[in-house]
Scaffold this active site. Structure first.
Site, PDB file in Angstrom:
ATOM      1  CG  HIS A  17      35.366  44.479  47.243  1.00 50.02           C
ATOM      2  ND1 HIS A  17      36.188  45.903  47.563  1.00 50.02           N
ATOM      3  CD2 HIS A  17      35.421  44.401  48.875  1.00 50.02           C
ATOM      4  CE1 HIS A  17      36.459  46.234  48.577  1.00 50.02           C
ATOM      5  NE2 HIS A  17      36.147  45.237  49.587  1.00 50.02           N
ATOM      6  CE  LYS A  41      37.616  51.210  57.691  1.00 50.24           C
ATOM      7  NZ  LYS A  41      38.447  50.358  57.073  1.00 50.24           N
ATOM      8  NE  ARG A  90      40.380  40.563  53.268  1.00 44.36           N
ATOM      9  CZ  ARG A  90      40.762  41.922  53.733  1.00 44.36           C
ATOM     10  NH1 ARG A  90      41.360  42.580  53.185  1.00 44.36           N
ATOM     11  NH2 ARG A  90      40.617  42.153  55.126  1.00 44.36           N
ATOM     12  CB  SER A 128      39.836  49.228  50.180  1.00 41.39           C
ATOM     13  OG  SER A 128      38.648  48.647  49.534  1.00 41.39           O
TER      14      SER A 128
HETATM   15  N1  COA Z   1      38.711  41.601  48.751  1.00 42.36           N
HETATM   16  C1  COA Z   1      39.409  42.788  49.207  1.00 42.36           C
HETATM   17  N2  COA Z   1      39.388  43.224  50.167  1.00 42.36           N
HETATM   18  C2  COA Z   1      38.464  42.924  51.105  1.00 42.36           C
HETATM   19  C3  COA Z   1      37.704  41.745  50.790  1.00 42.36           C
HETATM   20  C4  COA Z   1      37.806  40.980  49.531  1.00 42.36           C
HETATM   21  N3  COA Z   1      36.961  40.119  49.058  1.00 42.36           N
HETATM   22  N4  COA Z   1      36.691  41.407  51.766  1.00 42.36           N
HETATM   23  C5  COA Z   1      36.970  42.592  52.862  1.00 42.36           C
HETATM   24  N5  COA Z   1      38.100  43.301  52.400  1.00 42.36           N
HETATM   25  C6  COA Z   1      38.602  44.562  52.971  1.00 42.36           C
HETATM   26  C7  COA Z   1      38.105  45.844  52.688  1.00 42.36           C
HETATM   27  O1  COA Z   1      38.719  46.254  51.372  1.00 42.36           O
HETATM   28  C8  COA Z   1      38.444  46.773  53.859  1.00 42.36           C
HETATM   29  O2  COA Z   1      39.804  46.961  53.530  1.00 42.36           O
HETATM   30  P1  COA Z   1      40.589  48.486  54.487  1.00 42.36           P
HETATM   31  O3  COA Z   1      40.230  48.093  55.913  1.00 42.36           O
HETATM   32  O4  COA Z   1      41.774  48.427  53.975  1.00 42.36           O
HETATM   33  O5  COA Z   1      39.752  49.549  53.854  1.00 42.36           O
HETATM   34  C9  COA Z   1      38.337  45.644  54.738  1.00 42.36           C
HETATM   35  O6  COA Z   1      38.520  44.525  54.440  1.00 42.36           O
HETATM   36  C10 COA Z   1      37.021  45.911  55.688  1.00 42.36           C
HETATM   37  O7  COA Z   1      35.876  46.105  55.021  1.00 42.36           O
HETATM   38  P2  COA Z   1      34.958  47.142  55.043  1.00 42.36           P
HETATM   39  O8  COA Z   1      34.179  47.020  53.963  1.00 42.36           O
HETATM   40  O9  COA Z   1      35.210  48.038  55.827  1.00 42.36           O
HETATM   41  O10 COA Z   1      34.018  46.236  55.788  1.00 42.36           O
HETATM   42  P3  COA Z   1      33.812  45.516  57.414  1.00 42.36           P
HETATM   43  O11 COA Z   1      34.134  44.019  57.512  1.00 42.36           O
HETATM   44  O12 COA Z   1      34.608  46.545  58.365  1.00 42.36           O
HETATM   45  O13 COA Z   1      32.217  45.775  57.690  1.00 42.36           O
HETATM   46  C11 COA Z   1      29.937  46.467  57.537  1.00 42.36           C
HETATM   47  C12 COA Z   1      31.619  46.680  57.172  1.00 42.36           C
HETATM   48  C13 COA Z   1      29.374  47.395  56.532  1.00 42.36           C
HETATM   49  C14 COA Z   1      29.619  45.317  57.187  1.00 42.36           C
HETATM   50  C15 COA Z   1      29.956  46.760  58.905  1.00 42.36           C
HETATM   51  O14 COA Z   1      30.460  47.859  59.366  1.00 42.36           O
HETATM   52  C16 COA Z   1      28.500  47.037  59.308  1.00 42.36           C
HETATM   53  O15 COA Z   1      27.539  46.164  59.363  1.00 42.36           O
HETATM   54  N6  COA Z   1      28.191  48.507  59.772  1.00 42.36           N
HETATM   55  C17 COA Z   1      26.737  48.744  59.958  1.00 42.36           C
HETATM   56  C18 COA Z   1      26.522  48.797  61.684  1.00 42.36           C
HETATM   57  C19 COA Z   1      26.215  47.526  62.132  1.00 42.36           C
HETATM   58  O16 COA Z   1      25.036  47.028  61.715  1.00 42.36           O
HETATM   59  N7  COA Z   1      27.012  46.776  62.679  1.00 42.36           N
HETATM   60  C20 COA Z   1      27.134  45.438  63.060  1.00 42.36           C
HETATM   61  C21 COA Z   1      26.695  45.194  64.345  1.00 42.36           C
HETATM   62  S1  COA Z   1      27.221  45.811  65.720  1.00 42.36           S
END
Ligand code: COA
Length: 162
Positions: A17, A41, A90, A128
């Site tokens: 990140h 989750k 990734r 994560s």
């Molecule tokens: N380095 C390391 N890990 C990374 C990474 C990086 N550069 N980029 C992503 N990851 C990993 C995270 O560590 C996480 O790992 P885990 O699942 O093992 O814990 C995984 O990728 C997912 O990341 P997360 O932070 O959970 O984000 P997401 O991609 O699932 O999306 C939001 C999160 C906040 C962007 C999304 O849920 C959101 O926008 N929610 C609000 C509701 C909304 O507007 N939805 C969209 C329209 S329907």
């Protein structure tokens, strides 16, 4: 002013990140790291803990703000005057999900752009949940997360074990 938003759970923040945060901050005027409060989750670290890790790690970086949000990302962005989402990619496996999210967000607000950055090669395997799994068994998480939060991560698992 170009305001970018880097959203995520950051449960906890990893070096992967941080790599994205540091690179993204160079190509915008302000980067908002947006920590999601509500999600399906349930996170291991509370929102306060996740924010305090980020604050500690990003202390002194002038154009980076840390914020929390719940609800839709596009609504948060509107409030902040931002129109660009930064996400890290990734591996090919990230693509399908990210593609869907980018299109859903575009559908909700056509002014929103999603920019993808390739994660640094050293972090392509990192997540994560991998950090959580290792930390829960007291495995080595050095080089995966910033040094200054390592002990706090281990401590959380010790507390959870009672
Ligand atoms: N380095 C390391 N890990 C990374 C990474 C990086 N550069 N980029 C992503 N990851 C990993 C995270 O560590 C996480 O790992 P885990 O699942 O093992 O814990 C995984 O990728 C997912 O990341 P997360 O932070 O959970 O984000 P997401 O991609 O699932 O999306 C939001 C999160 C906040 C962007 C999304 O849920 C959101 O926008 N929610 C609000 C509701 C909304 O507007 N939805 C969209 C329209 S329907």
């Amino acid at each position: 002013m170009r305001i970018f938003v880097y959203p995520g759970s950051f449960d906890p923040v990893t070096n992967g990140h941080l790599d994205i945060i540091e690179r993204a901050a160079k190509i915008c005027d302000k980067l908002i790291v947006a920590v999601l409060i509500n999600r399906n989750k349930s996170p291991v670290f509370t929102v306060e803990e996740r924010v305090s890790f980020l604050k500690e790690v990003l202390d002194g970086k002038p154009n980076i703000e840390i914020a929390t949000f719940s609800g839709l990302l596009v609504d948060f962005m509107k409030k902040k005057g931002a129109n660009t989402i930064i996400k890290g990619l990734r591996a090919v496996s990230d693509f399908e999900y990210e593609f869907q999210m980018a299109l859903l967000n575009k559908n909700l607000d056509e002014n929103i752009e999603t920019l993808f950055m390739m994660t640094g090669i050293n972090y392509s395997y990192l997540s994560s949940s991998a950090v959580r799994e290792l930390a829960s068994h007291r495995g080595n998480i050095r080089d995966l997360v910033p040094d200054i939060i390592i002990e706090r991560i281990y401590k959380k698992y010790e507390e959870n074990r009672g």
